[in-house]
Design an enzyme around this catalytic site. Sequence first.
Site, PDB file in Angstrom:
ATOM      1  N   TYR A 144     -17.282   6.656  -2.513  1.00 39.25           N
ATOM      2  CA  TYR A 144     -16.998   8.053  -2.169  1.00 39.25           C
ATOM      3  C   TYR A 144     -18.252   8.911  -2.152  1.00 39.25           C
ATOM      4  O   TYR A 144     -18.269   9.994  -1.576  1.00 39.25           O
ATOM      5  CB  TYR A 144     -15.994   8.657  -3.158  1.00 39.25           C
ATOM      6  CG  TYR A 144     -14.603   8.088  -3.071  1.00 39.25           C
ATOM      7  CD1 TYR A 144     -14.238   7.188  -2.060  1.00 39.25           C
ATOM      8  CD2 TYR A 144     -13.637   8.429  -3.999  1.00 39.25           C
ATOM      9  CE1 TYR A 144     -12.969   6.662  -1.987  1.00 39.25           C
ATOM     10  CE2 TYR A 144     -12.346   7.910  -3.933  1.00 39.25           C
ATOM     11  CZ  TYR A 144     -12.025   7.028  -2.921  1.00 39.25           C
ATOM     12  OH  TYR A 144     -10.757   6.505  -2.860  1.00 39.25           O
ATOM     13  N   LYS A 160     -14.187  -6.491  -7.297  1.00 37.95           N
ATOM     14  CA  LYS A 160     -14.101  -7.553  -6.285  1.00 37.95           C
ATOM     15  C   LYS A 160     -15.409  -8.344  -6.294  1.00 37.95           C
ATOM     16  O   LYS A 160     -16.164  -8.369  -5.322  1.00 37.95           O
ATOM     17  CB  LYS A 160     -13.828  -6.956  -4.903  1.00 37.95           C
ATOM     18  CG  LYS A 160     -12.395  -6.509  -4.700  1.00 37.95           C
ATOM     19  CD  LYS A 160     -11.426  -7.688  -4.610  1.00 37.95           C
ATOM     20  CE  LYS A 160     -11.568  -8.419  -3.274  1.00 37.95           C
ATOM     21  NZ  LYS A 160     -10.639  -9.576  -3.196  1.00 37.95           N
ATOM     22  N   ASP A 207      -7.399  -6.894  -6.270  1.00 40.50           N
ATOM     23  CA  ASP A 207      -6.190  -7.204  -5.506  1.00 40.50           C
ATOM     24  C   ASP A 207      -5.174  -7.939  -6.377  1.00 40.50           C
ATOM     25  O   ASP A 207      -3.960  -7.703  -6.282  1.00 40.50           O
ATOM     26  CB  ASP A 207      -6.507  -7.989  -4.233  1.00 40.50           C
ATOM     27  CG  ASP A 207      -7.450  -9.157  -4.448  1.00 40.50           C
ATOM     28  OD1 ASP A 207      -7.987  -9.316  -5.560  1.00 40.50           O
ATOM     29  OD2 ASP A 207      -7.661  -9.927  -3.494  1.00 40.50           O
ATOM     30  N   ASP A 264      -8.691   4.755  -7.655  1.00 36.83           N
ATOM     31  CA  ASP A 264      -7.861   5.658  -6.858  1.00 36.83           C
ATOM     32  C   ASP A 264      -6.571   4.947  -6.441  1.00 36.83           C
ATOM     33  O   ASP A 264      -5.460   5.475  -6.594  1.00 36.83           O
ATOM     34  CB  ASP A 264      -8.655   6.106  -5.631  1.00 36.83           C
ATOM     35  CG  ASP A 264      -8.050   7.311  -4.932  1.00 36.83           C
ATOM     36  OD1 ASP A 264      -6.930   7.725  -5.293  1.00 36.83           O
ATOM     37  OD2 ASP A 264      -8.695   7.841  -4.016  1.00 36.83           O
ATOM     38  N   ASP A 312      -2.571   5.190  -8.448  1.00 36.39           N
ATOM     39  CA  ASP A 312      -1.406   5.660  -7.693  1.00 36.39           C
ATOM     40  C   ASP A 312      -0.279   4.634  -7.744  1.00 36.39           C
ATOM     41  O   ASP A 312       0.901   4.986  -7.882  1.00 36.39           O
ATOM     42  CB  ASP A 312      -1.782   5.933  -6.233  1.00 36.39           C
ATOM     43  CG  ASP A 312      -2.369   7.329  -6.039  1.00 36.39           C
ATOM     44  OD1 ASP A 312      -2.516   8.051  -7.039  1.00 36.39           O
ATOM     45  OD2 ASP A 312      -2.675   7.688  -4.894  1.00 36.39           O
TER      46      ASP A 312
END
Length: 369
Positions: A145, A196, A229, A253, A257
Amino acid sequence: MIKVKKRKILLLPGDGIGPEVIAEVKKIINWLNKNRSLDFEIDEDLVGGAAYDKHGTPITDEVFYKALESEAVILGAVGGPKWDNLDFSKKPERALLKLRKELKLFANLRPAICFKQLVEASSLKPEIVSGLDIMIVRELTGGIYFGEPRGIKPIDNGERKGINTHTYTTSEIERVSRVAFDLAKKRNNKVTSCEKSNVMEAGQLWREEVQAIHDKEFKEVELEHMLADNCAMQLLRNPKQFDVIVTDNLFGDILSDEAAMLTGSLGLLPSASLGAKDKNGNMRSMYEPVHGSAPDIAGKGIANPIATILSFSMALKYSLNLDKESKELDAAVQKILDDGLRTKDICSKGNKEVSTKDVGDAIIACLQN
């Protein structure tokens, strides 16, 4: 009783339902000032789309400096379709990113708690989510970001290319890891670090640095590494295996959620964004509900203020050193849920549907008793 020193709280209602839910927090702060001999100094100002409409910018320098001088910032919500076509630099959400970056709020704490009164509201089976209590610690000022280079540029064949850079340093990873390990020591003593590392060098660095800080400073805390993942899948398969999850800005993020929706309603979940403590133990901080601005219900008096009220409870605990008042406020929220009071988003058969204002009034009545 002896009055404590004045502490500045900046309220930034923002857009959509933000002003409605912040109004209930303001009501509670004023009640605490009057009935608990506290002396919070409240300031209130514009942010997001509301600030753009008046000043042509999502956050003014004046508001930013107010945030710098406040013990805690409580934010409602920003954004909405009204401002979708603004230039990227003017969008309401840029105010959030500026506050997080410039206040150096590097650790975002997002609890995912399934209230026992609302187990049936979750999309998962009750036995999967009953008793769920996860803390996600998201790195907030680094990663994709904020990395450079970034942008959109034309390329030779007439197409365009979008560029974002995912980057982390040792110190950025260490400081957010310490927050996660410290929290775990006060909970169930387990941290799951997600990245990852199988396909990203920055993920490999993340894994190595989290392991190094664990081995050096937090050997007594259980640490596991998990690909992001796989973590997303495990949150749906067996979420109660997790205690504290620490991860980078992008994955945090997304995963937070997902975890929020396990609980049945975004309207119930708070968050805290914390900076580093200074030599006196003080830190900059911002607290906000996980839910968005919900412009479709704005102004109707039906928004759920509990997430914002619980965000203020986190402020009492982490920034204002008022653990007792924080616990009392949490208990009051539990009591009104026990009593069957529900805003429209979480109301079901056998409950009483109430307004945003009613929730705030009921919580204050519980505090009084």
